[in-house]
Design a protein around this motif. Structure first.
Motif, PDB file in Angstrom:
ATOM      1  N   ASP A  10     -12.160 -12.595   8.083  1.00 23.12           N
ATOM      2  CA  ASP A  10     -12.773 -13.224   9.239  1.00 23.12           C
ATOM      3  C   ASP A  10     -12.497 -12.397  10.509  1.00 23.12           C
ATOM      4  N   LYS A  11     -13.531 -12.178  11.308  1.00 22.96           N
ATOM      5  CA  LYS A  11     -13.423 -11.284  12.460  1.00 22.96           C
ATOM      6  C   LYS A  11     -12.376 -11.752  13.466  1.00 22.96           C
ATOM      7  N   GLU A  12     -12.429 -13.017  13.859  1.00 25.14           N
ATOM      8  CA  GLU A  12     -11.507 -13.520  14.885  1.00 25.14           C
ATOM      9  C   GLU A  12     -10.071 -13.587  14.372  1.00 25.14           C
ATOM     10  N   TRP A  13      -9.902 -14.044  13.138  1.00 24.01           N
ATOM     11  CA  TRP A  13      -8.548 -14.123  12.592  1.00 24.01           C
ATOM     12  C   TRP A  13      -7.986 -12.732  12.302  1.00 24.01           C
ATOM     13  N   THR A  14      -8.853 -11.758  12.047  1.00 24.43           N
ATOM     14  CA  THR A  14      -8.388 -10.379  11.875  1.00 24.43           C
ATOM     15  C   THR A  14      -7.798  -9.859  13.193  1.00 24.43           C
ATOM     16  N   LYS A  15      -8.472 -10.125  14.296  1.00 23.20           N
ATOM     17  CA  LYS A  15      -7.936  -9.729  15.603  1.00 23.20           C
ATOM     18  C   LYS A  15      -6.591 -10.390  15.854  1.00 23.20           C
ATOM     19  N   PHE A  16      -6.491 -11.661  15.460  1.00 23.92           N
ATOM     20  CA  PHE A  16      -5.242 -12.399  15.636  1.00 23.92           C
ATOM     21  C   PHE A  16      -4.125 -11.765  14.802  1.00 23.92           C
ATOM     22  N   ALA A  17      -4.421 -11.430  13.547  1.00 21.08           N
ATOM     23  CA  ALA A  17      -3.423 -10.818  12.664  1.00 21.08           C
ATOM     24  C   ALA A  17      -2.971  -9.467  13.204  1.00 21.08           C
ATOM     25  N   GLU A  18      -3.888  -8.712  13.782  1.00 16.66           N
ATOM     26  CA  GLU A  18      -3.540  -7.428  14.393  1.00 16.66           C
ATOM     27  C   GLU A  18      -2.587  -7.635  15.568  1.00 16.66           C
ATOM     28  N   LYS A  19      -2.887  -8.632  16.396  1.00 24.15           N
ATOM     29  CA  LYS A  19      -2.049  -8.903  17.571  1.00 24.15           C
ATOM     30  C   LYS A  19      -0.633  -9.282  17.165  1.00 24.15           C
ATOM     31  N   ILE A  20      -0.497 -10.163  16.167  1.00 25.21           N
ATOM     32  CA  ILE A  20       0.834 -10.590  15.726  1.00 25.21           C
ATOM     33  C   ILE A  20       1.588  -9.417  15.089  1.00 25.21           C
ATOM     34  N   ALA A  21       0.892  -8.565  14.384  1.00 22.60           N
ATOM     35  CA  ALA A  21       1.532  -7.389  13.788  1.00 22.60           C
ATOM     36  C   ALA A  21       2.115  -6.497  14.877  1.00 22.60           C
ATOM     37  N   GLN A  22       1.346  -6.261  15.919  1.00 19.72           N
ATOM     38  CA  GLN A  22       1.825  -5.424  17.019  1.00 19.72           C
ATOM     39  C   GLN A  22       2.998  -6.063  17.733  1.00 19.72           C
ATOM     40  N   GLN A  23       2.950  -7.371  17.903  1.00 17.40           N
ATOM     41  CA  GLN A  23       4.059  -8.078  18.539  1.00 17.40           C
ATOM     42  C   GLN A  23       5.337  -7.981  17.703  1.00 17.40           C
ATOM     43  N   ASN A  24       5.168  -7.811  16.394  1.00 17.61           N
ATOM     44  CA  ASN A  24       6.319  -7.676  15.502  1.00 17.61           C
ATOM     45  C   ASN A  24       6.741  -6.227  15.299  1.00 17.61           C
ATOM     46  N   SER A  41       0.837  -1.198   0.000  1.00 13.62           N
ATOM     47  CA  SER A  41       0.000   0.000   0.000  1.00 13.62           C
ATOM     48  C   SER A  41       0.869   1.243   0.000  1.00 13.62           C
ATOM     49  N   SER A  42       0.665   2.082  -1.012  1.00 17.28           N
ATOM     50  CA  SER A  42       1.390   3.355  -1.101  1.00 17.28           C
ATOM     51  C   SER A  42       0.715   4.437  -0.273  1.00 17.28           C
ATOM     52  N   LEU A  43      -0.336   4.073   0.463  1.00 15.94           N
ATOM     53  CA  LEU A  43      -1.037   5.028   1.323  1.00 15.94           C
ATOM     54  C   LEU A  43      -0.419   5.099   2.715  1.00 15.94           C
ATOM     55  N   PHE A  44       0.451   4.121   3.041  1.00 14.88           N
ATOM     56  CA  PHE A  44       1.017   4.051   4.383  1.00 14.88           C
ATOM     57  C   PHE A  44       2.544   3.981   4.322  1.00 14.88           C
ATOM     58  N   PRO A  45       3.211   4.548   5.333  1.00 16.90           N
ATOM     59  CA  PRO A  45       4.669   4.434   5.391  1.00 16.90           C
ATOM     60  C   PRO A  45       5.103   3.039   5.778  1.00 16.90           C
ATOM     61  N   VAL A  46       6.378   2.757   5.592  1.00 14.40           N
ATOM     62  CA  VAL A  46       6.942   1.481   6.033  1.00 14.40           C
ATOM     63  C   VAL A  46       6.743   1.353   7.542  1.00 14.40           C
ATOM     64  N   GLY A  47       6.363   0.149   7.977  1.00 14.57           N
ATOM     65  CA  GLY A  47       6.153  -0.090   9.395  1.00 14.57           C
ATOM     66  C   GLY A  47       4.700  -0.121   9.801  1.00 14.57           C
ATOM     67  N   VAL A  48       3.797   0.055   8.818  1.00 15.02           N
ATOM     68  CA  VAL A  48       2.362   0.033   9.095  1.00 15.02           C
ATOM     69  C   VAL A  48       1.735  -1.198   8.453  1.00 15.02           C
ATOM     70  N   ALA A  49       0.849  -1.866   9.202  1.00 16.13           N
ATOM     71  CA  ALA A  49       0.008  -2.937   8.659  1.00 16.13           C
ATOM     72  C   ALA A  49      -1.438  -2.490   8.796  1.00 16.13           C
ATOM     73  N   ALA A  50      -2.150  -2.423   7.676  1.00 16.32           N
ATOM     74  CA  ALA A  50      -3.547  -1.988   7.685  1.00 16.32           C
ATOM     75  C   ALA A  50      -4.441  -3.223   7.614  1.00 16.32           C
ATOM     76  N   ILE A  51      -5.260  -3.403   8.646  1.00 14.05           N
ATOM     77  CA  ILE A  51      -6.055  -4.626   8.784  1.00 14.05           C
ATOM     78  C   ILE A  51      -7.457  -4.236   9.242  1.00 14.05           C
ATOM     79  N   ARG A  52      -8.464  -4.893   8.701  1.00 18.11           N
ATOM     80  CA  ARG A  52      -9.841  -4.630   9.110  1.00 18.11           C
ATOM     81  C   ARG A  52     -10.697  -5.851   8.834  1.00 18.11           C
ATOM     82  N   ALA A  53     -11.610  -6.156   9.738  1.00 20.02           N
ATOM     83  CA  ALA A  53     -12.549  -7.255   9.522  1.00 20.02           C
ATOM     84  C   ALA A  53     -13.572  -6.846   8.469  1.00 20.02           C
ATOM     85  N   GLY A  54     -14.143  -7.848   7.799  1.00 19.72           N
ATOM     86  CA  GLY A  54     -15.150  -7.577   6.780  1.00 19.72           C
ATOM     87  C   GLY A  54     -14.534  -7.290   5.427  1.00 19.72           C
TER      88      GLY A  54
END
Length: 379
Positions: free
Chosen positions: A295-309, A158-171
């Motif tokens: 998927d709602k639950e897996w989206t939360k999981f992906a967000e958590k792992i991104a923050q941990q990284n 995504s050219s909308l965000f700087p390096v170091g950002v992960a954009a994630i959303r359920a739905g």
């Protein structure tokens, strides 16, 4: 390879992929390069009836099984950057980041291979052809290689965000994309005597105007629907009313009901407007990928792992772009993540660029995401 070597390797491979773009289902050299890199590190490649693209595997070879996917094809765009590794093929360019996807997922495979004995199951890695076609996802699904996969993860630059950002959303993150062609048939005649024929240009023009009312008058005002007429062709000289006019366009919708409604309204309007002018209309409809559905639950999981990284997590922006990763999500729970690759020109632009600093963090994230997903399923 140690961490430093992996980081250096995937930057080198990113440069190679960018310099050697291949269009959908023509990715023969790209596939060969991926295969060569995987085989050099002893990574298993599954034998599948694919002409381009491949699927590799790391882990125990036993369930649970998760998948990560990247796409490998380029676009028919003439590159206009000053990069030292710019496209070496006229009229073809990696203007959508698929070279970045391929290199970063290659890095993820290397990392997973390093920790293969620690994995609590199997990770399947999809190097998918033909996303821009679109439909390469269907080629992979047809092989049956994902029949036993429990969750799948995909990524996009995504050219909308700087390096170091992960954009994630359920739905829904991207839209259902359909293409349509319409042929308006009339009767040709001299431009000075229109009463002796049936003018398909007038009928087609009336349709172009009327179809814009579908979104404003038939769809919920809060819905994200779109109809674009992108191609209008009729006649070839100044004093002849032609026999035929050709239209082409696309629809973008986020909800199944809206997708069906928009299609039906286009059919109705083209038929009855043509009839009102004494002409006829023929529609050719091309179903594209549905809307992504994270998927709602897996989206939360992906967000958590991104923050941990160490990644900053932002919500994915609204988009009516299309993505055939949605075909996987019809069969398997999954999450599609946008990765910040530096502010740049938009996708499909001849000046589009990727900041290679995003490569290794993305490789680490996708490796961690898939490895921890196995642990999550095991719980």
């Amino acid at each position: 390879m140690n961490t430093k070597k992996i980081a250096e390797k995937i930057i080198s491979e990113f440069h190679w992929f960018h310099a050697h773009p291949e269009l959908s289902y023509e990715e023969f050299n790209t596939t060969a390069r991926i295969r060569q890199n995987l085989q050099a590190e002893g990574i298993d490649i599954i034998n599948l009836p694919l002409q381009t693209g491949l699927v590799a595997e790391v882990g125990t070879g036993q369930p649970p099984i998760v998948a990560i996917r990247c796409d490998i094809d380029a676009l028919p765009v003439q590159e206009e950057t000053d990069l030292s590794y710019k496209s070496q093929t006229d009229g073809k360019m990696h203007a959508c980041g698929h070279d970045f996807h391929t290199a970063s997922i290659l890095g993820a495979v290397y990392i997973l291979k390093q920790h293969e004995k620690e994995l609590k199951g199997t990770v399947r890695i999809i190097f998918q052809p033909g996303e821009e076609a679109p439909g390469g996802a269907l080629k992979i699904l047809e092989t049956g290689v994902l029949a036993d996969v429990q969750v799948i993860f995909g990524l996009h630059s995504s050219s909308l965000f700087p390096v170091g950002v992960a954009a994630i959303r359920a739905g829904a993150v991207t839209a259902a994309v359909d293409r349509f062609e319409i042929i308006f048939n009339g009767e040709g005649t001299h431009a000075a005597h229109p009463q002796n024929g049936i003018d398909p240009i007038v009928a087609a023009s009336a349709f172009v105007t009327a179809v814009q009312s579908v979104v404003s008058r038939n769809a919920d005002p809060f819905a994200a629907d779109l109809i674009s007429i992108t191609h209008f062709q009729g006649g070839n000289t100044w004093n002849v009313i032609p026999e035929q006019v050709y239209l082409e366009g696309t629809t973008r919708t986020l909800k199944t009901n809206d997708r069906n409604m928009v299609r039906q309204r286009i059919y109705d309007l083209s038929e009855y407007i043509a009839k009102a002018y004494g002409a006829t209309a023929k529609i050719i409809w091309h179903d594209g990928p549905p809307a992504t559905a994270n998927d709602k639950e897996w989206t939360k999981f992906a967000e958590k792992i991104a923050q941990q990284n160490g990644l900053i997590v932002e919500p994915s922006p609204d988009s009516l772009g299309g993505e055939d990763f949605a075909f996987y999500q019809e069969k398997i729970k999954g999450v599609f993540v946008l990765i910040g690759t530096g502010l740049s020109y938009p996708n499909h632009n001849p000046h589009f660029q990727i900041d290679s600093a995003a490569l290794f963090p993305t490789a680490e994230y996708m490796a961690q995401l898939s490895a921890h997903a196995l642990e999550q399923i095991k719980k």
